[in-house]
Design a protein around this motif. Structure first.
Motif, short mmCIF file in Angstrom:
data_model
loop_
_atom_site.label_atom_id
_atom_site.label_comp_id
_atom_site.label_asym_id
_atom_site.label_seq_id
_atom_site.Cartn_x
_atom_site.Cartn_y
_atom_site.Cartn_z
N ILE A 56 6.71 1.18 -11.67
CA ILE A 56 5.31 0.77 -11.49
C ILE A 56 4.38 1.76 -12.16
CG2 ILE A 56 3.47 0.38 -9.81
CD1 ILE A 56 5.62 -0.44 -7.80
N LYS A 57 3.39 1.20 -12.85
CA LYS A 57 2.26 1.97 -13.37
C LYS A 57 0.99 1.31 -12.84
CE LYS A 57 2.47 4.96 -16.07
NZ LYS A 57 2.51 6.40 -15.88
N PHE A 141 1.41 8.39 -9.57
CA PHE A 141 0.60 7.67 -8.58
C PHE A 141 -0.70 8.41 -8.25
CE2 PHE A 141 2.47 10.58 -5.60
CZ PHE A 141 1.66 10.58 -4.49
N ILE A 142 -0.80 9.67 -8.64
CA ILE A 142 -2.03 10.44 -8.44
C ILE A 142 -2.82 10.41 -9.75
CG2 ILE A 142 -3.00 12.73 -8.00
CD1 ILE A 142 -0.42 13.33 -6.42
N PHE A 156 -0.85 -2.19 -3.67
CA PHE A 156 0.47 -1.59 -3.76
C PHE A 156 1.38 -2.12 -2.65
CE2 PHE A 156 3.28 1.99 -2.48
CZ PHE A 156 4.14 1.93 -3.56
N SER A 157 0.88 -2.16 -1.43
CA SER A 157 1.65 -2.67 -0.30
C SER A 157 2.05 -4.12 -0.52
CB SER A 157 0.86 -2.55 1.00
OG SER A 157 0.64 -1.21 1.30
N GLY A 158 1.13 -4.92 -1.07
CA GLY A 158 1.43 -6.31 -1.37
C GLY A 158 2.51 -6.45 -2.43
N GLY A 175 4.26 12.29 -8.45
CA GLY A 175 3.00 12.77 -8.98
C GLY A 175 3.05 14.25 -9.28
N ASN A 176 2.13 14.64 -10.14
CA ASN A 176 2.03 16.05 -10.50
C ASN A 176 0.89 16.69 -9.73
OD1 ASN A 176 4.05 15.98 -12.54
ND2 ASN A 176 2.62 14.87 -13.82
#
Length: 183
Positions: A56-57, A141-142, A156-158, A175-176
């Protein structure tokens, strides 16, 4: 039984897996091997039990074939993949991920390994089925520069619900570290 790297020099995700959590958040410095480790894990799971990967992006412009292909071009990963599974890499094609081999200067698609998703297109995936996906990796994700999407966590949850459809998944949010006050 194939297993990912389990040493101490680079990131080792075995400890986080011991918690058997559905959602796993991994935040650390850049270039310590967390993406490499989770990608290895997804490949090992595929060859152990046929389970596929979801990558995912956030934005549509991040899921162009060229950019997805680039993610899988890590030289160390390609050496490991070739040595252990006789594939030369992973390529993106129409929201699918495939292993490939080089033959006579051309990439020849092999087995389908999973799918890639843009969170921005979450509505488009709702009626589709992804029954073989077991591992979900949301890379970066960050955010540090671009804005987060409206209702991002709900979206995202969906998407996770669409992929899982009642099945158990493992979700890895990678994430970094940006700053102490990182959102």
């Amino acid at each position: 039984m194939y297993k990912p790297y389990n040493g101490n020099k680079y990131y080792n995700g075995n400890e986080i897996l011991e918690h058997n959590a559905k959602y796993n958040i991994v935040i650390s410095e850049r270039s310590n091997g967390k993406s490499f480790w989770f990608l290895q894990k997804c490949v090992c799971d595929f060859f152990n039990d046929g389970s596929e990967m979801a990558y995912i992006k956030r934005y549509n412009d991040e899921v162009k074939n060229m950019k997805i292909d680039k993610y899988f071009e890590d030289e160390n990963f390609l050496k490991w993949l070739s040595k252990n599974f006789e594939y030369d890499g992973i390529l993106a094609d129409r929201d699918n991920l495939y292993f490939y081999r080089w033959e006579k200067g051309k990439r020849i698609k092999g087995e389908r390994f999973g799918n890639y998703f843009s969170l921005q297109r979450d509505e488009e995936y709702k009626s589709l089925h992804y029954d073989k996906i077991k591992n979900v990796v949301w890379e970066e994700f960050i955010q540090s520069e671009r804005p987060y999407l409206g209702n991002e966590f709900k979206r995202f949850s969906g998407l996770i619900s669409t992929i899982a459809r009642g099945r158990e998944l493992r979700v890895y949010l990678l994430g970094n570290t940006i700053a102490r006050d990182c959102p």
